[in-house]
Design a protein around this motif. Structure first.
Motif, PDB file in Angstrom:
ATOM      1  N   GLU A   1       0.965  -0.643   0.013  1.00 63.95           N
ATOM      2  CA  GLU A   1       0.187  -0.116  -0.281  1.00 63.95           C
ATOM      3  C   GLU A   1       0.841   1.279   0.231  1.00 63.95           C
ATOM      4  OE1 GLU A   1      -3.645  -0.351   2.687  1.00 63.95           O
ATOM      5  OE2 GLU A   1      -3.497  -2.164   2.637  1.00 63.95           O
TER       6      GLU A   1
ATOM      7  N   LYS B   1      -7.938   4.750  -3.316  1.00 63.31           N
ATOM      8  CA  LYS B   1      -6.416   3.917  -3.462  1.00 63.31           C
ATOM      9  C   LYS B   1      -5.438   5.252  -2.479  1.00 63.31           C
ATOM     10  CE  LYS B   1      -6.745   0.383  -6.071  1.00 63.31           C
ATOM     11  NZ  LYS B   1      -6.467  -1.252  -5.785  1.00 63.31           N
TER      12      LYS B   1
ATOM     13  N   ALA C   1      -4.224   4.262   1.407  1.00 62.18           N
ATOM     14  CA  ALA C   1      -2.256   3.720   1.303  1.00 62.18           C
ATOM     15  C   ALA C   1      -1.495   4.279   2.306  1.00 62.18           C
ATOM     16  CB  ALA C   1      -1.827   5.222   0.318  1.00 62.18           C
ATOM     17  N   LYS C   2      -1.513   2.941   3.131  1.00 63.74           N
ATOM     18  CA  LYS C   2       0.070   2.924   3.942  1.00 63.74           C
ATOM     19  C   LYS C   2       0.584   4.458   4.220  1.00 63.74           C
ATOM     20  CE  LYS C   2      -1.546  -1.384   6.078  1.00 63.74           C
ATOM     21  NZ  LYS C   2      -1.185  -2.151   6.412  1.00 63.74           N
TER      22      LYS C   2
ATOM     23  N   ALA D   1       4.103  -3.101  -3.604  1.00 58.45           N
ATOM     24  CA  ALA D   1       3.259  -2.126  -4.173  1.00 58.45           C
ATOM     25  C   ALA D   1       3.055  -2.577  -5.842  1.00 58.45           C
ATOM     26  CB  ALA D   1       3.680  -1.093  -3.666  1.00 58.45           C
TER      27      ALA D   1
ATOM     28  N   ALA E   1       0.375  -3.880  -6.863  1.00 58.50           N
ATOM     29  CA  ALA E   1      -1.036  -3.544  -6.447  1.00 58.50           C
ATOM     30  C   ALA E   1      -1.716  -3.094  -7.890  1.00 58.50           C
ATOM     31  CB  ALA E   1      -1.299  -2.486  -5.813  1.00 58.50           C
TER      32      ALA E   1
END
Length: 567
Positions: free
Chosen positions: A220, A282, A286-287, A351, A354
């Motif tokens: 993420e 998205k 996200a982290k 990621a 992703a």
């Protein structure tokens, strides 16, 4: 130059040589009796005197030129007082949006500036420094050429500030110094940007912190690019980062085309609550968000509706870096980005796998357009125009309706997108189109220059069509005619007379077309003789008085509440 001795050069020619060395080939402005050394420009082998209809348009043109002539700057020459104050709005816009422009002002002689007679173009009270004080508010640095001993150094200092800061600068040249000879030796040393060097220990620490955050975020991680990615010349470094990491990438409105919009890992425009739901989800979930070159203005953030936390954000800027809550002054992204790419590339971060929903232009299907099957709606217009744009086209959109509509318009790789979202000066885009078209020609771009503006905005700066024609430019001018100031209507005063404009007979102005229906628009865009743009062309696009792009409707609702216009 031919009329100079081998070892000396006039101050005026020294300045022009420096401009030429940093890539300036067009100088914008209006002649006046304090800057009539324009003949030096006209005689220069590498710089063309463009000559504008007014100084405001000249400043707009220099702005547009600098945005397209990557690695160079815009340059505008005005006369003392009346000329420079006319240009100052355009210079302020360039300052606001990080655009490098040098504003050269021809001023009275050094003797007159000392004795302070009541000259024309003065305020009549002896304050010869009044305009300098005004310029100080909207330029990064200022220079005044008084002494011949320091003239070359002063020119070099100011121009170096311009290319380093990516902001406008201001330089005055007295009438009695233009032809004064000075040594030319400094011209042998090129002018280069001089950003401060990153402190190695601080840089290493910040890189370690960012790498740790990326590893912790797993799948993420997203990249969010914005205006200063382009303005501060890090698009190549960002492209390398994106390609090597595979991280999903999104753009703020002012960062549009900083990354090719047909790239498989590009997901579209993030603009806070105005974003498409899948983009909003998205980015905001996200982290870790790697924010590059951010300019968080109201129209660039959906009226400050970003829902990204500082705790999950790394910000890279030209002169500082912020890693979550830690600020690193002086740590610039130009030097940091290649090292960050080197760190992150071997990680094989999850990621990179992703999913990224594709950013596509979708024409409304039968029955989906609330305005009907033939009325040219914004819902139809922008996706259809997206199909018309070619690689290496320069697309210029006016503040308001056009710039918001373009958010829905994916552009092919190598397209250059030019808009003024932060400053938002009505009429800017027409002058900017002149400069953009000249810069595109100088760069040898194979595409066309396309302007999208409203009939209200165009009336402020329409004179520059004549300048474009004089210089053999061939832009295609799309005029969205909806009988008034659409963005203002939706902000306040939907049916007020102050939002109406006089409807000009546009088709009598240039080689023109008027399209009233989707079928007419589609047929015109498919016409190869039109699409190839061998001459300047104007297209009047007749639209509904109250129709507007969806992002504009959302933005004006938020702005109306902020301005307390809403009941």
């Amino acid at each position: 130059m031919a009329h100079e001795s081998q070892d000396t050069i006039s101050i005026g020619d020294y300045l022009l040589e420096r401009l030429s060395q940093i890539g300036v080939q067009s100088l914008f402005g209006v002649p006046g009796d304090f800057n009539l050394a324009c003949d030096l420009v006209e005689d220069h082998p590498n710089i063309d005197w463009i000559g504008n209809c007014n100084e405001l348009n000249a400043a707009y043109a220099a702005d547009g030129y600098a945005r397209v002539k990557h690695g160079s700057i815009g340059a505008v020459l005005t006369t003392f007082g009346v000329g420079e104050l006319s240009a100052i709005n355009g210079i302020a816009g360039a300052f606001s949006e990080h655009v490098p422009v040098v504003h050269i002002v021809g001023v009275p002689s050094t003797e007159q500036q000392t004795d302070k007679p009541m000259l024309h173009h003065t305020l009549g009270d002896g304050r010869y420094d009044a305009y300098l004080k005004a310029a100080q508010q909207v330029t990064w640095s200022q220079g005044a050429i008084f002494s011949t001993n320091t003239a070359a150094s002063e020119i070099d200092r100011v121009l170096t500030d311009c290319i380093t800061s990516a902001r406008p600068v201001y330089l005055t040249l007295p009438t009695d110094r233009v032809f004064t000879k000075i040594p030319r030796g400094k011209l042998d040393t090129p002018l280069l940007p001089h950003p401060p060097k990153n402190d190695p220990d601080t840089e290493e620490f910040a890189l370690n912190e960012i790498q740790t955050l990326v590893e912790q975020a797993g799948s993420e991680v997203v990249i969010l690019v914005d205006a200063c990615t382009i303005r501060h010349d890090v698009t190549e470094e960002v492209w390398e980062l994106i390609q090597r990491t595979g991280f999903p990438v999104y753009s703020a409105p002012m960062g549009k085309t900083a990354v090719p919009e047909d790239f498989e890992r590009y997901g579209g425009i993030y603009v806070g609550s105005l974003s498409h739901p899948e983009i909003k989800e998205k980015v905001e979930n996200a982290k870790l968000v790697l924010s590059i070159g951010g300019l968080r203005s109201d129209f660039n953030t959906g009226n400050f509706t970003y829902r990204t936390s500082r705790a999950t954000t790394v910000e890279l800027h030209s002169d500082h870096t912020r890693v979550r809550y830690a600020l690193y002054p002086g740590l610039g992204m130009k030097q940091l980005l290649p090292k960050l790419t080197h760190r992150l590339h071997p990680l094989n971060s999850p990621a990179s796998a992703a999913s990224v929903p594709p950013f596509r232009a979708i024409l409304p299907k039968t029955g989906e357009d609330p305005l009907g099957e033939e009325v040219i709606s914004h819902l139809y217009f922008w996706p259809r125009i997206s199909q018309f744009v070619r690689p290496e086209d320069v697309v210029v959109t006016e503040t308001g309706t056009s710039s918001f509509g373009a958010l829905e318009m994916p552009l092919p790789a190598k397209t250059i997108y030019v808009s003024q979202i932060l400053w938002g000066s009505i009429g800017w885009a027409t002058g900017a189109t002149l400069g953009a078209a000249l810069a595109a020609r100088e760069r040898g771009l194979k595409g066309r220059t396309l302007l999208f503006t409203g009939e209200g905005s165009l009336q402020l700066t329409v004179q520059e069509f004549s300048t474009a024609m004089r210089h053999g430019l061939t832009p295609i001018l799309f005029i969205l005619n909806n009988r008034g100031y659409t963005i203002e209507r939706h902000l306040h005063g939907m049916d007020r007379k102050y939002n109406d404009v006089v409807n000009w007979k546009w088709t009598q102005l240039l080689d023109s077309y008027t399209v009233h229906t989707k079928s007419e628009l589609d047929a015109l865009l498919k016409d190869e003789s039109f699409a190839n743009a061998t001459g300047i062309q104007l297209v009047e696009v007749v639209m509904d008085k109250y129709d507007a792009p969806v992002p504009l409707l959302r933005q004006t609702e938020l702005s109306g509440q902020t301005n307390h216009y809403a009941a």
